[in-house]
Design a protein around this motif. Sequence first.
Motif, mmCIF file in Angstrom:
data_model
loop_
_atom_site.group_PDB
_atom_site.id
_atom_site.type_symbol
_atom_site.label_atom_id
_atom_site.label_comp_id
_atom_site.label_asym_id
_atom_site.label_seq_id
_atom_site.Cartn_x
_atom_site.Cartn_y
_atom_site.Cartn_z
ATOM 1 N N GLU A 1 0.562 4.197 -2.729
ATOM 2 C CA GLU A 1 0.247 5.585 -2.384
ATOM 3 C C GLU A 1 1.299 6.539 -2.946
ATOM 4 N N LYS B 1 -9.724 4.176 0.657
ATOM 5 C CA LYS B 1 -9.636 5.551 1.122
ATOM 6 C C LYS B 1 -10.821 6.369 0.604
ATOM 7 N N LYS C 1 0.807 -1.218 0.000
ATOM 8 C CA LYS C 1 0.000 0.000 0.000
ATOM 9 C C LYS C 1 0.841 1.270 0.000
ATOM 10 N N TYR D 1 -7.777 4.998 -5.422
ATOM 11 C CA TYR D 1 -7.968 5.336 -4.006
ATOM 12 C C TYR D 1 -9.058 4.461 -3.394
ATOM 13 N N GLU E 1 -0.898 12.448 -9.042
ATOM 14 C CA GLU E 1 -1.564 13.717 -8.712
ATOM 15 C C GLU E 1 -0.731 14.913 -9.135
ATOM 16 N N LEU F 1 -7.201 8.180 -10.523
ATOM 17 C CA LEU F 1 -7.077 8.252 -9.066
ATOM 18 C C LEU F 1 -8.316 7.765 -8.327
ATOM 19 N N LEU G 1 0.459 7.104 -6.487
ATOM 20 C CA LEU G 1 -0.711 7.972 -6.606
ATOM 21 C C LEU G 1 -0.340 9.438 -6.379
ATOM 22 N N ARG G 2 0.609 9.681 -5.489
ATOM 23 C CA ARG G 2 1.070 11.061 -5.293
ATOM 24 C C ARG G 2 1.782 11.569 -6.542
ATOM 25 N N GLU H 1 -10.281 10.182 0.330
ATOM 26 C CA GLU H 1 -9.532 10.623 -0.842
ATOM 27 C C GLU H 1 -10.416 10.598 -2.092
ATOM 28 N N VAL H 2 -11.281 9.591 -2.187
ATOM 29 C CA VAL H 2 -12.220 9.540 -3.310
ATOM 30 C C VAL H 2 -13.129 10.755 -3.282
ATOM 31 N N LEU I 1 -7.774 1.178 -2.384
ATOM 32 C CA LEU I 1 -7.019 1.272 -1.131
ATOM 33 C C LEU I 1 -7.933 1.462 0.068
#
Length: 628
Positions: free
Chosen positions: A385, A415, A381, A410, A392, A406, A388-389, A418-419, A413
């Motif tokens: 992440e 999250k 994970k 997310y 972004e 994304l 994913l950063r 974040e969604v 994961l």
Amino acid sequence: MGGGVAIWALRRAAARSMRGQSHDIMLAHVCCMDSKLSRNSLVHEKGHCDISKGCILLKPYSSGCSYSVMSFLWCRKLSSDVGARQGQKDDDLEDGFSDKELPPEADAMVELEENENDEELVSEGEISEEDTKITANDSLGLLDCVSDFPMKKRRRGKRAQSPLFKIIMGAPSDSFNSTLDKWVKDGNRLGRDEISFTMLNLRRYRLYMKALQFLKWLEANKCIEFLEHDYASHLDLIAKVLGLQKAEDYLEKVPESLRGEVIYRTLLANCVATNDLQKSEAVFNKIKDLGLPITTFSCNQLLLLYERIDFKKIANVLSLMERENVKPSPFTYRLLIDMKGRAKDVLGMEKIIDMMKAQGVEPNLVIQAMVAKYYIFAGLKEKAEAILREIEGGDIEENHDACMALLPLYAALGKADEVGRIWKICKSDPLLDECLSAIKAWGILGQTENAEEVFENMLKRWKTVPSKYYNELLKAFVNNKLLSKGEEFARRMSDNGYFIDRTNLDALVKLYVDVGEVEKADSILYKAFKYNNTRPLYSSYVVVLDKYSERGDIHNAEKIFQQMRQFGYVDRLKPYLSLLQTYINAKSPAYGFRERMRADNVLSNKVVEAKLAAADPFRNPQLSGLFG
């Protein structure tokens, strides 16, 4: 050395099927998918290699090449995976990276498409101003066959009108030519820019029949001087609308001086799209025989085809690419990364990315999303992440293209916050594909109310949307075991003229079977074929057949088996095992079963023979006395 390192790596990954051989043998025969190939069979005339016959030419590699040792070490991890893939002859061959091939944990994650045909709906006759900038390679809108799957950028902003497109859209088939004749006679402009612009619109909406009519009219009236790309566009549309044979017939009518690589690669792409192995190989070999350039696009087409249906031939293509110094494209790297990810070979996947960057190719959004997906699948994970950063970037509000990827990642994961954050950025002015990703994400998280809200607001903004948006919400209901909502929504889809796709049909069937309504599952399979002309997935039939087998319901089991026969699904052992088990559970003799298998060229094994013995009336203790 160009792309040699990456090509070598991909060849080594393909050679993983050589299980049980020693390290030395594997290194010596790195490209041989058949261990019986002799040393002499690897030698052939310079410049000639028939892919269909599996000819391979090995280059000598120095023992000092660190990358060859590295490739060997990490590729071995895939050896257990390819055997399963080789024996897997499932029906769903529509995409080299289809959902069915993904590990179950990854099914719901993002699968971005690198295909220019995925359309964002716009009002009729309108298109982004950016798309009016036609290049020479886009002549007459031939984007989907001559390009190497470019990543599509979604664009907002002012739209440009296309009068010619509106005329074509409104022209009835029986008066199509006369409508265009009158439009030109009235003094309307008909230059190459206007024609290319119109063709792009027609392809975007997949209006291939109208696009073909338009091109036929252009060619018949000599409105423009046809270039090679124009002939290729015409051939592509003929293949899509009328089939490959008609496209091959048209190719013979193209002036010989204009039958270049673009023409043949277009035909090749259409052969691959239909999974026609024999014709694809014949066209590729024709390209070589004519001395035309062997391009990355053509090689990638073969890789895509072999990844689907003949995995052992991938090594042959990679050997050819290395020998001809054909540089890998992002799609080539994507294929290798995907193979590593499916095998949970995270280290190998990371090394491919390092090789990619060393060759000066930065991972695009599609590859980044794929890597993140496989990190999640592998339980890494923190690494996911971090990717994913990267996706972004510094400011997600300035990087809207990343939102589609994304949202479901997310969600995978877990999250939800974040969604919600990403969707809030898109919500005020969303694109259709962002809505699709949001529906997918909320479905993954089990928050179907949010998915419904996105869907209903989307319908308010766009009156009509493609069926995939309906299917995504249906998938959310089905995956969350909301059978009543799924049924209600399926009826709504039917009432609005939308078809349920095969993946959702499969999920619905399995859900009905899970709750004990096998007859309902059976019914929707039958209706999907009879009324929607849909070819259900192999797995949809298997789950129903297995349930009838458990019940010992011979009549319905035989009925499902015959439906499977219609689609060519009885060329494997599983359906026969289930059907045979039905007779055993019903305590009924299976007369002539072995002969049925022989007639279908299905080989028996020990398990089948044991079941045949159990179902043999002459070995049945209750009946044996009758023949004493």
